[in-house]
Design a protein around this motif. Structure first.
Motif, short mmCIF file in Angstrom:
data_model
loop_
_atom_site.label_atom_id
_atom_site.label_comp_id
_atom_site.label_asym_id
_atom_site.label_seq_id
_atom_site.Cartn_x
_atom_site.Cartn_y
_atom_site.Cartn_z
N PHE A 197 0.92 -1.53 0.08
CA PHE A 197 0.06 0.07 0.12
C PHE A 197 0.66 1.04 -0.31
O PHE A 197 1.65 1.16 0.80
CB PHE A 197 -1.00 0.29 1.15
N VAL A 198 0.32 2.09 -0.56
CA VAL A 198 1.20 4.05 -0.54
C VAL A 198 0.44 4.74 -0.22
O VAL A 198 0.53 5.16 0.87
CB VAL A 198 1.31 4.23 -2.08
N ALA A 199 -1.07 4.60 -0.48
CA ALA A 199 -1.77 5.70 -0.43
C ALA A 199 -3.40 5.14 -1.06
O ALA A 199 -3.56 4.47 -1.87
CB ALA A 199 -1.48 7.19 -1.42
N ALA A 200 -4.46 6.24 -0.09
CA ALA A 200 -6.12 5.94 -0.75
C ALA A 200 -6.30 6.76 -0.37
O ALA A 200 -5.59 8.27 0.46
CB ALA A 200 -6.38 5.06 -0.06
N SER A 201 -7.66 7.31 -0.93
CA SER A 201 -8.38 8.85 -0.98
C SER A 201 -10.17 8.20 -0.89
O SER A 201 -9.96 7.59 -1.78
CB SER A 201 -8.31 9.63 -2.38
N SER A 202 -10.69 8.32 -0.44
CA SER A 202 -11.98 8.62 0.14
C SER A 202 -12.95 9.26 -1.06
O SER A 202 -12.04 9.30 -1.70
CB SER A 202 -12.44 9.12 0.56
N TRP A 203 -13.70 8.21 -1.21
CA TRP A 203 -14.52 8.96 -3.03
C TRP A 203 -14.51 10.20 -3.00
O TRP A 203 -14.07 11.07 -4.19
CB TRP A 203 -15.88 8.40 -2.73
N SER A 204 -14.90 11.55 -1.88
CA SER A 204 -14.43 13.16 -2.47
C SER A 204 -13.18 13.29 -2.60
O SER A 204 -13.46 14.58 -3.09
CB SER A 204 -15.75 13.13 -0.97
N GLY A 205 -12.28 12.87 -1.97
CA GLY A 205 -10.93 13.03 -1.27
C GLY A 205 -10.85 13.96 -0.80
O GLY A 205 -9.70 14.22 -0.39
N THR B 172 -7.72 11.17 3.36
CA THR B 172 -6.46 10.56 2.43
C THR B 172 -5.96 10.16 3.79
O THR B 172 -5.36 10.23 4.76
CB THR B 172 -5.53 11.87 1.65
N TYR B 173 -5.28 9.25 2.27
CA TYR B 173 -4.13 8.24 4.00
C TYR B 173 -2.56 8.12 2.82
O TYR B 173 -2.74 7.37 2.13
CB TYR B 173 -5.25 6.87 4.08
N TYR B 174 -1.76 7.99 3.84
CA TYR B 174 -0.56 7.69 3.70
C TYR B 174 0.04 6.37 4.47
O TYR B 174 -0.20 6.13 5.81
CB TYR B 174 0.71 8.70 3.27
#
Length: 118
Positions: A47-55, A58-60
């Motif tokens: 895993f590198v990074a993630a975003s919710s549907w709206s942006g 965020t998670y890193y």
């Protein structure tokens, strides 16, 4: 079914920057979470990074926190990964990932190679 197509990978010197893009085929993308993963030779996909549907959320991963930024433009069905201060340890194939629920999601792109030379 959603198709994801990444672009923006390449060869860069240590300390440089790249921006990856991932374009989704379907309008449902705007309701999906999105993430980036990477896989280095001989290693597991991580895993590198993630975003919710709206942006809005965020998670890193700790290894990229402060250097990488995930963002998205739902009007363009696109998610981005801005990568700064790249080092050889960032060399990997980077994969776009999207879907409902929690990551890793159901849909994957084909990957784009990022190579950082020292």
């Amino acid at each position: 079914q959603v198709q994801l197509v990444e672009s923006g990978g390449g060869l860069v010197q240590a300390g440089g920057s790249l921006r990856l893009s991932c374009v989704a085929s379907g309008r449902t993308f705007s309701s999906y979470g999105a993430a980036w993963f990477r896989q280095a030779p001989g290693k597991e996909r991580e895993f590198v990074a993630a975003s919710s549907w709206s942006g809005g959320s965020t998670y890193y991963d700790d290894s990229v926190e402060g250097r990488f930024t995930i963002s998205r433009d739902n009007t363009k069905f696109t998610v981005y990964l801005q990568m700064n201060s790249l080092g050889p340890e960032d060399t990997a194939v980077y994969y776009c990932n999207a879907g409902l629920g929690a990551h890793p999601y159901d849909y994957w792109g084909q990957g784009t190679q990022v190579t950082v030379s020292s």
